[in-house]
Design an enzyme around this catalytic site. Sequence first.
Site, mmCIF file in Angstrom:
data_model
loop_
_atom_site.group_PDB
_atom_site.id
_atom_site.type_symbol
_atom_site.label_atom_id
_atom_site.label_comp_id
_atom_site.label_asym_id
_atom_site.label_seq_id
_atom_site.Cartn_x
_atom_site.Cartn_y
_atom_site.Cartn_z
ATOM 1 N N LYS A 201 26.327 42.328 55.427
ATOM 2 C CA LYS A 201 27.458 42.915 54.693
ATOM 3 C C LYS A 201 28.665 41.973 54.703
ATOM 4 O O LYS A 201 29.300 41.724 53.682
ATOM 5 C CB LYS A 201 27.836 44.261 55.352
ATOM 6 N N CYS A 255 37.999 45.330 50.735
ATOM 7 C CA CYS A 255 36.710 44.784 51.197
ATOM 8 C C CYS A 255 36.748 43.271 51.298
ATOM 9 O O CYS A 255 36.709 42.710 52.387
ATOM 10 C CB CYS A 255 35.610 45.215 50.231
HETATM 11 N N1 SAJ Z 1 38.419 38.517 41.854
HETATM 12 C C1 SAJ Z 1 38.888 37.296 41.380
HETATM 13 N N2 SAJ Z 1 38.046 36.509 40.637
HETATM 14 C C2 SAJ Z 1 36.766 36.912 40.352
HETATM 15 C C3 SAJ Z 1 36.297 38.140 40.827
HETATM 16 C C4 SAJ Z 1 37.144 38.937 41.591
HETATM 17 O O1 SAJ Z 1 40.034 36.899 41.619
HETATM 18 O O2 SAJ Z 1 36.086 36.156 39.643
HETATM 19 C C5 SAJ Z 1 39.323 39.375 42.656
HETATM 20 C C6 SAJ Z 1 39.622 40.728 42.006
HETATM 21 O O3 SAJ Z 1 40.654 40.629 41.071
HETATM 22 C C7 SAJ Z 1 40.002 41.553 43.219
HETATM 23 C C8 SAJ Z 1 39.125 40.981 44.335
HETATM 24 O O4 SAJ Z 1 38.679 39.715 43.873
HETATM 25 O O5 SAJ Z 1 41.359 41.375 43.571
HETATM 26 C C9 SAJ Z 1 37.940 41.826 44.721
HETATM 27 O O6 SAJ Z 1 37.294 42.367 43.578
HETATM 28 P P1 SAJ Z 1 35.718 42.386 43.408
HETATM 29 O O7 SAJ Z 1 35.377 42.971 42.097
HETATM 30 O O8 SAJ Z 1 35.158 41.047 43.696
HETATM 31 O O9 SAJ Z 1 35.186 43.296 44.614
HETATM 32 P P2 SAJ Z 1 35.508 44.787 45.205
HETATM 33 O O10 SAJ Z 1 36.449 44.593 46.349
HETATM 34 O O11 SAJ Z 1 35.853 45.783 44.186
HETATM 35 O O12 SAJ Z 1 34.035 45.182 45.742
HETATM 36 C C10 SAJ Z 1 33.351 44.307 46.623
HETATM 37 C C11 SAJ Z 1 31.904 44.082 46.100
HETATM 38 N N3 SAJ Z 1 31.287 43.006 46.858
HETATM 39 C C12 SAJ Z 1 30.697 41.930 46.254
HETATM 40 O O13 SAJ Z 1 30.696 41.774 45.064
HETATM 41 C C13 SAJ Z 1 30.025 40.948 47.153
HETATM 42 C C14 SAJ Z 1 31.105 45.392 46.219
HETATM 43 O O14 SAJ Z 1 29.760 45.185 45.849
HETATM 44 C C15 SAJ Z 1 31.180 45.927 47.672
HETATM 45 O O15 SAJ Z 1 30.481 47.153 47.796
HETATM 46 C C16 SAJ Z 1 32.635 46.152 48.013
HETATM 47 O O16 SAJ Z 1 33.328 44.892 47.926
HETATM 48 C C17 SAJ Z 1 32.709 46.711 49.437
HETATM 49 O O17 SAJ Z 1 32.908 47.938 49.565
HETATM 50 O O18 SAJ Z 1 32.490 45.955 50.386
#
Ligand code: SAJ
Length: 401
Positions: A201, A255
Amino acid sequence: MKACFMGLGYIGLPTAIIAAKHGIDVIGVDINPQVVEMTNQGRLHIVEPGLEAYLQEVVKSGKLKASVKPEVCEAYFMVVPTPFKGNHEPDVTYVEAATRAVLPLLKKGDLFVIESTSPVGTTEMMAKLIFEERPELENEIFIAYCPERVLPGNVIYELVHNDRVIGGINSESTEKAIAFYSQFVQGTLHRTHCRTAEMCKLTENSSRDVQIAFANELSLICDKAGINVWELIQLANKHPRVNILLPGCGVGGHCIAVDPYFITAEFPMESQIIAKAREINNYKAFWCAEKVENAMLKFELEHQRKPVIAMMGLAFKPDIDDLREAPAKYITTKVMQSCNNADILVVEPNVSEHKVFKLTSYTEAYEKADIVVFLVAHKEFKTLPYRDDKVILDFCGIYKK
Ligand code: SAJ
């Protein structure tokens, strides 16, 4: 089969609902009486599309009942938060409190599962705690770790269809947990040991954090080099084995911006890249705020008046109303503090009102602003025509060209 979910938050509540919908008798436990009351009334206290109808169905059928106290069941799930302390050390006190709350109810043959994101060794630590208090249960109950992977906004689908990693303290525990989850998970259930499942995780979210840090670092380099970072990434991604993520104004949510610290706290010498990625992603928000402050000073010098600034977006990622740990919120606050006389319009199309920020509609703010700062790539912003009579700071790729 009766199951008890300790914690009715963003993961515990949807999981409890989906389990109940698949015929399991569920008792959902939360320390917050308001959450319990709302759940029993069939009202959702979190935002998740489509979930309220499911909640109403399982409350009506009597399959899900919420309470402030756990009851005797056959399976117990710890789905409580694991925040970090001031020094970025993981705080497992909620997991421990939830474990202690079910300890007196455990009996021979029961299943005890931790779903909360946890530092490596937590499941074994809780097993030790259980067996110290209830030595007669040693080798008589099943203990496992099974993290969730759902993406907020798509939880109903992902809870059922995602693969899951399930790690017991022994193989009997793994099998018992697999048998439980196969009642409602259609994705593949992968067997492992609890320490590997815990690390898995943390690895998933750290991997994403590192990849985003790479994109954010590129954005800083490109800003200095006079290169359009969006075009650059698009072109580099044409390589069959390159897949760079997108830069933004930082990394938010509960997360990705948290879990890597669970590795760095425990393995500070080894986790160099993971630690640096956290630093870069945190720095990106600070850098964006500085860029806005500099643009404001430049405007003032050139026009002999304070600019109107539109801060576009507060959420932690596009097209959601979740503002938790949002870098956009941090940047907006910092800009407001440093330019007290400028007229700052705050925009968040997914939220109707906010107790700190007075919100303006995105069209009005865009029209009125001298400086437009795009912080979150919400779909509404992409409909706004590019205007070269305004200073536009596009930190999230609204206008990629
Ligand atoms: N972000 C960027 N650039 C990107 C992608 C995301 O700057 O290309 C930023 C987003 O704007 C945001 C942050 O990253 O601020 C996180 O967003 P996210 O969509 O990557 O993830 P979360 O936090 O909504 O959900 C994540 C997911 N983990 C992964 O993709 C590995 C989800 O599957 C997990 O279940 C969740 O964390 C969790 O609960 O751990």
